[in-house]
Design an enzyme around this catalytic site. Sequence first.
Site, PDB file in Angstrom:
ATOM      1  N   SER A 194      11.602   5.716  15.103  1.00 48.61           N
ATOM      2  CA  SER A 194      10.416   5.271  15.841  1.00 48.61           C
ATOM      3  C   SER A 194      10.837   4.883  17.245  1.00 48.61           C
ATOM      4  O   SER A 194      11.334   3.785  17.467  1.00 48.61           O
ATOM      5  CB  SER A 194       9.787   4.075  15.109  1.00 48.61           C
ATOM      6  OG  SER A 194       9.265   4.516  13.879  1.00 48.61           O
ATOM      7  N   LEU A 195      10.636   5.777  18.172  1.00 51.66           N
ATOM      8  CA  LEU A 195      11.147   5.558  19.533  1.00 51.66           C
ATOM      9  C   LEU A 195      10.086   4.870  20.411  1.00 51.66           C
ATOM     10  O   LEU A 195      10.327   3.794  20.952  1.00 51.66           O
ATOM     11  CB  LEU A 195      11.583   6.896  20.127  1.00 51.66           C
ATOM     12  CG  LEU A 195      12.425   6.817  21.389  1.00 51.66           C
ATOM     13  CD1 LEU A 195      13.725   6.069  21.159  1.00 51.66           C
ATOM     14  CD2 LEU A 195      12.729   8.221  21.920  1.00 51.66           C
ATOM     15  N   HIS A 196       8.973   5.494  20.618  1.00 49.95           N
ATOM     16  CA  HIS A 196       7.800   4.912  21.289  1.00 49.95           C
ATOM     17  C   HIS A 196       7.918   4.646  22.783  1.00 49.95           C
ATOM     18  O   HIS A 196       6.921   4.366  23.445  1.00 49.95           O
ATOM     19  CB  HIS A 196       7.322   3.634  20.590  1.00 49.95           C
ATOM     20  CG  HIS A 196       7.117   3.794  19.119  1.00 49.95           C
ATOM     21  ND1 HIS A 196       6.297   4.762  18.597  1.00 49.95           N
ATOM     22  CD2 HIS A 196       7.661   3.140  18.062  1.00 49.95           C
ATOM     23  CE1 HIS A 196       6.328   4.674  17.280  1.00 49.95           C
ATOM     24  NE2 HIS A 196       7.151   3.718  16.937  1.00 49.95           N
ATOM     25  N   CYS A 251       1.791  -2.605  15.650  1.00 49.49           N
ATOM     26  CA  CYS A 251       1.705  -2.260  14.221  1.00 49.49           C
ATOM     27  C   CYS A 251       1.000  -3.381  13.475  1.00 49.49           C
ATOM     28  O   CYS A 251       1.365  -4.548  13.618  1.00 49.49           O
ATOM     29  CB  CYS A 251       3.112  -2.055  13.664  1.00 49.49           C
ATOM     30  SG  CYS A 251       3.104  -1.655  11.903  1.00 49.49           S
ATOM     31  N   SER A 310      12.117   6.662   7.755  1.00 48.81           N
ATOM     32  CA  SER A 310      11.773   6.352   9.142  1.00 48.81           C
ATOM     33  C   SER A 310      12.246   4.940   9.478  1.00 48.81           C
ATOM     34  O   SER A 310      12.002   3.999   8.720  1.00 48.81           O
ATOM     35  CB  SER A 310      10.256   6.454   9.320  1.00 48.81           C
ATOM     36  OG  SER A 310       9.899   6.081  10.624  1.00 48.81           O
ATOM     37  N   GLY A 367       7.009  -2.001   6.072  1.00 47.49           N
ATOM     38  CA  GLY A 367       8.398  -2.449   6.010  1.00 47.49           C
ATOM     39  C   GLY A 367       9.384  -1.565   6.730  1.00 47.49           C
ATOM     40  O   GLY A 367       9.076  -0.440   7.130  1.00 47.49           O
ATOM     41  N   GLU A 368      10.596  -2.118   6.902  1.00 48.57           N
ATOM     42  CA  GLU A 368      11.687  -1.369   7.527  1.00 48.57           C
ATOM     43  C   GLU A 368      12.672  -0.975   6.427  1.00 48.57           C
ATOM     44  O   GLU A 368      13.411  -1.828   5.909  1.00 48.57           O
ATOM     45  CB  GLU A 368      12.360  -2.254   8.598  1.00 48.57           C
ATOM     46  CG  GLU A 368      13.681  -1.744   9.125  1.00 48.57           C
ATOM     47  CD  GLU A 368      13.659  -0.288   9.598  1.00 48.57           C
ATOM     48  OE1 GLU A 368      12.761   0.091  10.379  1.00 48.57           O
ATOM     49  OE2 GLU A 368      14.552   0.478   9.158  1.00 48.57           O
ATOM     50  N   CYS A 387      -1.280   5.614  10.043  1.00 43.47           N
ATOM     51  CA  CYS A 387      -0.023   4.997  10.475  1.00 43.47           C
ATOM     52  C   CYS A 387      -0.297   3.645  11.120  1.00 43.47           C
ATOM     53  O   CYS A 387      -1.142   3.544  12.003  1.00 43.47           O
ATOM     54  CB  CYS A 387       0.657   5.821  11.554  1.00 43.47           C
ATOM     55  SG  CYS A 387       1.243   7.371  11.006  1.00 43.47           S
ATOM     56  N   GLU A 423       0.824  -1.206   0.000  1.00 45.62           N
ATOM     57  CA  GLU A 423       0.000   0.000   0.000  1.00 45.62           C
ATOM     58  C   GLU A 423       0.863   1.263   0.000  1.00 45.62           C
ATOM     59  O   GLU A 423       1.940   1.302   0.590  1.00 45.62           O
ATOM     60  CB  GLU A 423      -0.906  -0.001   1.227  1.00 45.62           C
ATOM     61  CG  GLU A 423      -1.888  -1.162   1.189  1.00 45.62           C
ATOM     62  CD  GLU A 423      -2.918  -1.154   2.306  1.00 45.62           C
ATOM     63  OE1 GLU A 423      -3.892  -1.888   2.189  1.00 45.62           O
ATOM     64  OE2 GLU A 423      -2.755  -0.412   3.285  1.00 45.62           O
ATOM     65  N   ASN A 468      -3.370   4.064  16.367  1.00 45.91           N
ATOM     66  CA  ASN A 468      -4.471   3.721  15.468  1.00 45.91           C
ATOM     67  C   ASN A 468      -4.806   2.251  15.646  1.00 45.91           C
ATOM     68  O   ASN A 468      -3.973   1.394  15.360  1.00 45.91           O
ATOM     69  CB  ASN A 468      -4.072   3.981  14.007  1.00 45.91           C
ATOM     70  CG  ASN A 468      -3.921   5.459  13.751  1.00 45.91           C
ATOM     71  OD1 ASN A 468      -4.822   6.249  14.035  1.00 45.91           O
ATOM     72  ND2 ASN A 468      -2.758   5.861  13.250  1.00 45.91           N
ATOM     73  N   CYS A 481       3.200   8.465   1.530  1.00 38.79           N
ATOM     74  CA  CYS A 481       3.774   7.488   2.445  1.00 38.79           C
ATOM     75  C   CYS A 481       4.047   6.212   1.655  1.00 38.79           C
ATOM     76  O   CYS A 481       3.131   5.615   1.088  1.00 38.79           O
ATOM     77  CB  CYS A 481       2.768   7.256   3.581  1.00 38.79           C
ATOM     78  SG  CYS A 481       3.352   6.092   4.804  1.00 38.79           S
ATOM     79  N   CYS A 494       6.629  -6.943   7.037  1.00 42.26           N
ATOM     80  CA  CYS A 494       7.747  -6.449   7.850  1.00 42.26           C
ATOM     81  C   CYS A 494       8.136  -7.553   8.830  1.00 42.26           C
ATOM     82  O   CYS A 494       7.269  -8.268   9.337  1.00 42.26           O
ATOM     83  CB  CYS A 494       7.330  -5.199   8.623  1.00 42.26           C
ATOM     84  SG  CYS A 494       8.711  -4.412   9.482  1.00 42.26           S
ATOM     85  N   CYS A 552       6.965  -5.160  15.585  1.00 38.39           N
ATOM     86  CA  CYS A 552       6.574  -4.146  16.575  1.00 38.39           C
ATOM     87  C   CYS A 552       5.146  -4.474  17.010  1.00 38.39           C
ATOM     88  O   CYS A 552       4.274  -4.719  16.177  1.00 38.39           O
ATOM     89  CB  CYS A 552       6.658  -2.743  15.965  1.00 38.39           C
ATOM     90  SG  CYS A 552       8.331  -2.314  15.499  1.00 38.39           S
TER      91      CYS A 552
HETATM   92  N1  SAH Z   1       9.711   0.449  10.027  1.00 37.51           N
HETATM   93  C1  SAH Z   1       9.787   1.870   9.957  1.00 37.51           C
HETATM   94  C2  SAH Z   1       8.782   2.418   9.014  1.00 37.51           C
HETATM   95  C3  SAH Z   1       7.333   2.313   9.492  1.00 37.51           C
HETATM   96  S1  SAH Z   1       6.840   3.919   9.789  1.00 37.51           S
HETATM   97  C4  SAH Z   1       9.695   2.458  11.351  1.00 37.51           C
HETATM   98  O1  SAH Z   1       9.485   1.697  12.287  1.00 37.51           O
HETATM   99  O2  SAH Z   1       9.895   3.641  11.528  1.00 37.51           O
HETATM  100  C5  SAH Z   1       5.322   3.822  10.490  1.00 37.51           C
HETATM  101  C6  SAH Z   1       5.248   4.633  11.761  1.00 37.51           C
HETATM  102  O3  SAH Z   1       3.958   4.416  12.337  1.00 37.51           O
HETATM  103  C7  SAH Z   1       6.252   4.147  12.781  1.00 37.51           C
HETATM  104  O4  SAH Z   1       6.657   5.169  13.626  1.00 37.51           O
HETATM  105  C8  SAH Z   1       5.420   3.137  13.520  1.00 37.51           C
HETATM  106  O5  SAH Z   1       5.994   2.789  14.729  1.00 37.51           O
HETATM  107  C9  SAH Z   1       4.105   3.874  13.628  1.00 37.51           C
HETATM  108  N2  SAH Z   1       2.984   2.955  13.890  1.00 37.51           N
HETATM  109  C10 SAH Z   1       2.938   1.643  13.676  1.00 37.51           C
HETATM  110  N3  SAH Z   1       1.755   1.135  14.060  1.00 37.51           N
HETATM  111  C11 SAH Z   1       1.024   2.162  14.525  1.00 37.51           C
HETATM  112  C12 SAH Z   1      -0.302   2.278  15.032  1.00 37.51           C
HETATM  113  N4  SAH Z   1      -1.112   1.223  15.119  1.00 37.51           N
HETATM  114  N5  SAH Z   1      -0.726   3.488  15.412  1.00 37.51           N
HETATM  115  C13 SAH Z   1       0.068   4.566  15.274  1.00 37.51           C
HETATM  116  N6  SAH Z   1       1.329   4.524  14.806  1.00 37.51           N
HETATM  117  C14 SAH Z   1       1.801   3.324  14.427  1.00 37.51           C
END
Ligand code: SAH
Length: 393
Positions: free
Chosen positions: A240-242, A140, A218, A186-187, A360, A113, A317, A126, A133, A137
């Site tokens: 992507s820290l989180h 995701c 990212s 994907g990464e 996202c 997508e 999301n 995007c 992937c 995570c």
């Molecule tokens: N693999 C890369 C590219 C993916 S980017 C990365 O991890 O950065 C997609 C972004 O959306 C990342 O920051 C990811 O962590 C975030 N993301 C993934 N699932 C999500 C969700 N359910 N709700 C909000 N953000 C999410």
Amino acid sequence: MTGIALKLDPNAAQTVAPASSDARVNLFELDRVGLEGLFESLGEKRFRAHQVMKWIYHRHVTEFAEMTDLGKSLRNKLEAASVIRPPNILFEKDAADGVHKWLLGMDGGNAIEAVFIPDKGRGTLCVSSQVGCGLNCQFCSTATQGFNRNLSTAEIIGQVWVAARHLGNVPHHQRKLTNVVMMGMGEPLLNFENVVRAMSIMRDDLGLGLANKRVTLSTAGLVPMIDRLSEESDVSLAVSLHAPVDDLRTELVPLNKKYPIAELMAACQRYAAKRPRTSITFEYTLMKDVNDRPEHARALIKLMRKVPSKVNLIPFNPFTGTRFERSDEHAIRGFQKILLDAGVLTMVRRTRGDDIDAACGQLKGQVLDRTRRQAEFKRKLEQGSEGEQHAAA
Ligand code: SAH
């Protein structure tokens, strides 16, 4: 998901794009240097390669016959040696807020997508870098699909080309597509060469002509690859820290076990040190009662002091089967305020396109999974719903 039924053939799974029966090179695979090399090998001048790039990326032409400033014999030569084959659009859809999503067929039953997000004065695409992937995570939805393979350069730049054509994008003139973020499925740093080559076409004047800072990669935090990116490209970096502490981050982003926060921040410092006027964006998905408390915000401030940074808060999301919930508005605002009060530039990324599952972490495509993760996730879901039925009985 889009509700499209695609035939899944697990035997078709491969780690690289399968070879086509057509041996001709797809010109979408080549950046400017590659295309110049091809023209040289055909005994042609390099500037001919530039003319062809303009036809492809500025005028969205894929037939050599339409390239009227090339002589007939060159057009025949090109036809014999190459094709210009964009990805196949299986499905596309507009959301109520102007977001547009494409489902692009790759091979067998794989599909990925891409999402276009228009905003005031800018339009961001995007882009996906892999079919599925492998990083798993926990929050995701792409992770629940497992992994099949890396996308080729043609499949990555092809997403941008499809969107640019749809938008009638004309570089330097009437540009609706102003930014690209490698934030789809994907990464990207696990598909380094193809991603870097595709990004070079995005930034090339003969390609999309986007400025370096308007192309963002990212990553979930592959430390050695951040260093390699720093040597080979000049795009904006998002991480992507989180979570601000290792225990929690490892739980959410398993890659953190291999590259913990201190090492990740050191790599970000090295990346930033080479680019004095730019900052790194840290993405932080806010999940209710998981990582959204004031103490998390305060720990995050300490990390952000180490590098020129911006924080992008992403309200979680939801997707079917997830155990996480979106933080409530009060918690989101509170979290942002703590960071802002400490002088950390912090934005909340508002959900767009969620009526078509384009937000996202909601991109799923169609993945011929090689990792059994899809089956595992489905099994857990079924167990979960059985459990609920038992509880209700
Ligand atoms: N693999 C890369 C590219 C993916 S980017 C990365 O991890 O950065 C997609 C972004 O959306 C990342 O920051 C990811 O962590 C975030 N993301 C993934 N699932 C999500 C969700 N359910 N709700 C909000 N953000 C999410």
